[in-house]
Design an enzyme around this catalytic site. Sequence first.
Site, PDB file in Angstrom:
ATOM      1  N   GLY A  26     -11.912 111.607  68.823  1.00  0.00           N
ATOM      2  CA  GLY A  26     -11.669 110.880  67.585  1.00  0.00           C
ATOM      3  C   GLY A  26     -10.242 110.409  67.502  1.00  0.00           C
ATOM      4  O   GLY A  26      -9.512 110.429  68.499  1.00  0.00           O
ATOM      5  N   ALA A  27      -9.875 109.981  66.314  1.00  0.00           N
ATOM      6  CA  ALA A  27      -8.541 109.441  66.104  1.00  0.00           C
ATOM      7  C   ALA A  27      -7.470 110.502  66.344  1.00  0.00           C
ATOM      8  O   ALA A  27      -6.320 110.177  66.591  1.00  0.00           O
ATOM      9  CB  ALA A  27      -8.429 108.905  64.689  1.00  0.00           C
ATOM     10  N   ASP A  58     -11.523 108.783  56.139  1.00  0.00           N
ATOM     11  CA  ASP A  58     -12.223 108.322  57.337  1.00  0.00           C
ATOM     12  C   ASP A  58     -13.695 108.714  57.258  1.00  0.00           C
ATOM     13  O   ASP A  58     -14.242 109.292  58.185  1.00  0.00           O
ATOM     14  CB  ASP A  58     -11.563 108.914  58.579  1.00  0.00           C
ATOM     15  CG  ASP A  58     -11.957 108.158  59.843  1.00  0.00           C
ATOM     16  OD1 ASP A  58     -11.642 108.625  60.949  1.00  0.00           O
ATOM     17  OD2 ASP A  58     -12.624 107.101  59.728  1.00  0.00           O
ATOM     18  N   VAL A  96     -12.551 116.853  71.055  1.00  0.00           N
ATOM     19  CA  VAL A  96     -13.201 118.066  70.578  1.00  0.00           C
ATOM     20  C   VAL A  96     -13.982 118.676  71.736  1.00  0.00           C
ATOM     21  O   VAL A  96     -14.664 117.963  72.474  1.00  0.00           O
ATOM     22  CB  VAL A  96     -14.174 117.754  69.426  1.00  0.00           C
ATOM     23  CG1 VAL A  96     -14.729 119.036  68.841  1.00  0.00           C
ATOM     24  CG2 VAL A  96     -13.489 116.943  68.361  1.00  0.00           C
ATOM     25  N   GLY A 126      -7.729 113.215  68.517  1.00  0.00           N
ATOM     26  CA  GLY A 126      -7.774 113.917  69.789  1.00  0.00           C
ATOM     27  C   GLY A 126      -9.202 114.271  70.127  1.00  0.00           C
ATOM     28  O   GLY A 126     -10.134 113.792  69.487  1.00  0.00           O
ATOM     29  N   LYS A 166     -10.872 121.478  68.342  1.00  0.00           N
ATOM     30  CA  LYS A 166     -10.289 120.148  68.266  1.00  0.00           C
ATOM     31  C   LYS A 166      -8.836 120.222  68.698  1.00  0.00           C
ATOM     32  O   LYS A 166      -8.037 120.947  68.109  1.00  0.00           O
ATOM     33  CB  LYS A 166     -10.393 119.630  66.826  1.00  0.00           C
ATOM     34  CG  LYS A 166      -9.980 118.191  66.662  1.00  0.00           C
ATOM     35  CD  LYS A 166     -10.092 117.746  65.213  1.00  0.00           C
ATOM     36  CE  LYS A 166     -11.535 117.621  64.761  1.00  0.00           C
ATOM     37  NZ  LYS A 166     -12.071 116.270  64.973  1.00  0.00           N
ATOM     38  N   LEU A 192     -17.046 117.314  73.439  1.00  0.00           N
ATOM     39  CA  LEU A 192     -18.124 116.939  72.507  1.00  0.00           C
ATOM     40  C   LEU A 192     -17.904 115.556  71.923  1.00  0.00           C
ATOM     41  O   LEU A 192     -18.849 114.867  71.543  1.00  0.00           O
ATOM     42  CB  LEU A 192     -18.197 117.955  71.356  1.00  0.00           C
ATOM     43  CG  LEU A 192     -18.630 119.371  71.702  1.00  0.00           C
ATOM     44  CD1 LEU A 192     -18.434 120.283  70.515  1.00  0.00           C
ATOM     45  CD2 LEU A 192     -20.084 119.388  72.150  1.00  0.00           C
TER      46      LEU A 192
END
Length: 809
Positions: free
Chosen positions: A529-530, A644, A534, A532, A550, A526
Amino acid sequence: MASPPSPYLLPSLILTRTFLLVLLLTQTISSAQSYSNITQGTTLTAGSSTGSWLSPSGDFAFGFYPTDAQASLFLVAIWFESTSPKAVVWSANRDAPVRSGSTLQLTSDGRLSLKDDGGNEVWSAGPANASTAAVLDSGNVVLTASGGILWQSFDLPTDTLLPGQVLGLGSDLRSQLTDSDFSDGRFELAAQTSGELQLLPLAIPSGNQYDPYWSIDTTDSGFQLVYNESGSIYFALTNGTLLNVTMASVYSTEDFFQRTRLDPDGVFRQYIYPKSGRATGSWSRKWNAVAKVPADICQDLQSDGAGSGTCGFNSYCRSGGDQSEVNCLCPPGYSFIDPERKYKGCDQDFPPICKQYDPAQFNLIPINNADWPFSDYEHYTNVNEDQCRQYCLEDCLCAVAIFWDRKECWKKKLPLSNGKLGSYIDRTALIKVSKTNYTSLLPPSGPVISVVKKERKTLIQIGAVLLGCSGFFNVIFIALIIAKIFGSPRGRSTTFQPQTSMSEFNIRVFSYKELEEATDGFKEELGRGAFGSVYKGVLSSYISTNIAVKKLDRLLRENEKEFINEVRSIGQTHHKNLVRLIGYCNEGTHRLLVYEYMRNGSLIGFLFGNIKLHWQQRVQIIFGIARGLLYLHDECSTPIIHCDIKPQNVLLDDNFVARISDFGLAKLLRADQTRTNTGIRGTRGYVAPEWFKSMAITKKVDVYSFGVMMLEIICCRKNLETEIGEEEEPVLIYWAYDCFKDGMADLLVQHDKDALADMEEVERFVKIAFWCIQEDPSLRPSMQKVTQMLEGAVEVSLPPDPSPFLTTN
Ligand SMILES: *[C@@H]1O[C@H](CO)[C@@H](O)[C@H](O)[C@H]1NC(C)=O
Ligand SMILES: *[C@@H]1O[C@H](CO)[C@@H](O)[C@H](O)[C@H]1NC(C)=O
Ligand SMILES: *[C@@H]1O[C@H](CO)[C@@H](O)[C@H](O)[C@H]1NC(C)=O
Ligand SMILES: *[C@@H]1O[C@H](CO)[C@@H](O)[C@H](O)[C@H]1NC(C)=O
Ligand SMILES: *[C@@H]1O[C@H](CO)[C@@H](O)[C@H](O)[C@H]1NC(C)=O
Ligand SMILES: *[C@@H]1O[C@H](CO)[C@@H](O)[C@H](O)[C@H]1NC(C)=O
């Protein structure tokens, strides 16, 4: 429907028709004595210095009134001359304005005659034989002969009544089409010959009447609508009873100019304007609306036979507060056919869809408290919302589904009519939009304030380079850990067993195998991100619950207990604006978090791409994020700084409610990284400046990021365009401030009609955002203060310039 006001009796005096008439006539004549007479042969010329005659006081003018800024077309009109703005109260030729050079004359045979620029008579007034004409201080224009009135403009009202004027049976007021188009409009106030006083929508252009949306019913005994010289407005019955029309206080005609007008939006409003030199309290010198009927036209107008309703077809009506204008808005995926003439309605942004219909190309966007009551062609009962959605998606004719009472579903076809939005509607409208090209709003491709642009170019380049190198960006990000601010969390049990079910916190422990199966071998990614990637998954042990898994791959491995503790504190958060953690897996080297799945994905997909959210939806999203952050900072048991905040980390659930994700993860990262980048200044992404200085990291870093994101949500534009080649785009936050400072906040939302219609709120919101992005963290408000300001509980003061480069001149 508004019920008629209760009768108001004039105690001793039972007036008869004749008596009232006599009374009125004598009053008019007595006040007519001070006028400057216009003698036969006197001529006005449109577009010349002799374009109008004034009343003796100079308050009213009669003559040629320009209908446009270029003064190319003119009405023969009566208007308030000494107010600002002037206000037209009567016109002779609203459907056929004349050009410059046309003339108006009191002819030698005693008529008022309007001749166009070709010399042809296009309008005339009076039966002839008038010796003089006059503009009275009441705003009435009269033709007289030997002291008697032969003709008066008060007998032929257009859309306005003035004090001293009456509307007899068989007469009406007709609204003008729009604020700038004087021609015959869509609404009528009629004193019907049957004795009823009614407000009715009309079919244009023919003008036939639909059902009234407001009325005073009098069982055949209505007589006339009176706006008397003291400023009272009432409907007089034949037996002498006077019925109040509006419930407003009476304003003295000595102190205020006043008028009532059937406005282009169908609302009959009373306006007052304080006269200069009079003690009129705090009224500002403008036309103040002080009363109206009906109370809420959006709610009251229900023409079920035919007609579009208050607004045009396919649009919806939202009442403004108090006396303000009615808002006509287009649903998502629709735009005004003509933004200047909203009554023409809205059109779908996508082409007709029944040829080669593919449901997968469409989406349903929910709007709560909205309905189009009369366009249904199918009704289902005992269905849930998913089925309702499904039925509409699969049917190419279905434009909107209405879901109500958790079981009723209606399919609606085009054109939609009588659309309305308000808390009085307890149903949800699901609007079908095309996934591919849904462009009801375009991002502002802003005219740039050129002076500012030069100064900031360096900064833009630094920013673009920094964010362009996403690796570098990530390194900075991952490197930045908050350690100090979290005290030792309360209530942590040292005897906690990592592998127990954690059921007391409602989070589950999964085996790696379970999650591998649920995600079909981590097949559908999907996002990344920082921390890993998802993956989408389905839990079959539940009733097919969708999940997002995640996989954490940048974690510190040493301290397993800390991981469990952090997961536990994330698991303890429960708020409707946070993505809920369902469970986790901690097996060998595998660390995974399991979240509820958000079907609509991240906010970023609805801000900068083809699909844009409506202004009202964006407002709701800003509220949601603010509440979620407030909860994280101040209301959950262990305060959490997100670190973030950005649109990628705001997900949208089925109802487009904002849900913050990825919170609590910052602490799971390595804590021993040092800040090596203190030399970097002036970079602007979402990152607060203190990250790049040796300053303590506090909750205010989230406030900063929230402020940046808030501007992005308002403007539907990225703060920094990450393409290095695109250096022409100014940094949003500075550009926005410059627009705001220069009084041009409308540039921020320039293609967004709904936001433009709501500039007061837009400005309030950008001011809040500017407070959030102050360079000095102590100047930034807390999230508590931010939510209070958003909700209007706290006044928003003028923010200082957020720029670190304060200009020298
Ligand atoms: C205007 O005309 C009326 C009669 O029509 C007359 O009584 C009045 O004195 C005139 N006023 C002026 C200022 O000429
Ligand atoms: C105007 O006056 C003339 C002569 O005085 C008369 O014949 C005529 O009928 C009058 N017209 C009207 C409309 O009163
Ligand atoms: C206007 O109407 C009000 C209320 O019916 C009454 O009190 C007032 O005397 C009237 N004024 C005039 C000038 O007729
Ligand atoms: C006048 O007529 C109205 C409506 O028909 C009625 O409600 C009211 O009582 C009457 N008033 C008097 C004084 O007869
Ligand atoms: C009608 O309006 C007048 C003021 O214009 C007010 O004094 C009176 O109470 C009102 N009557 C009713 C029945 O509301
Ligand atoms: C949407 O796409 C269709 C065909 O793909 C195109 O004809 C139409 O103009 C597009 N509409 C908008 C508003 O971009």
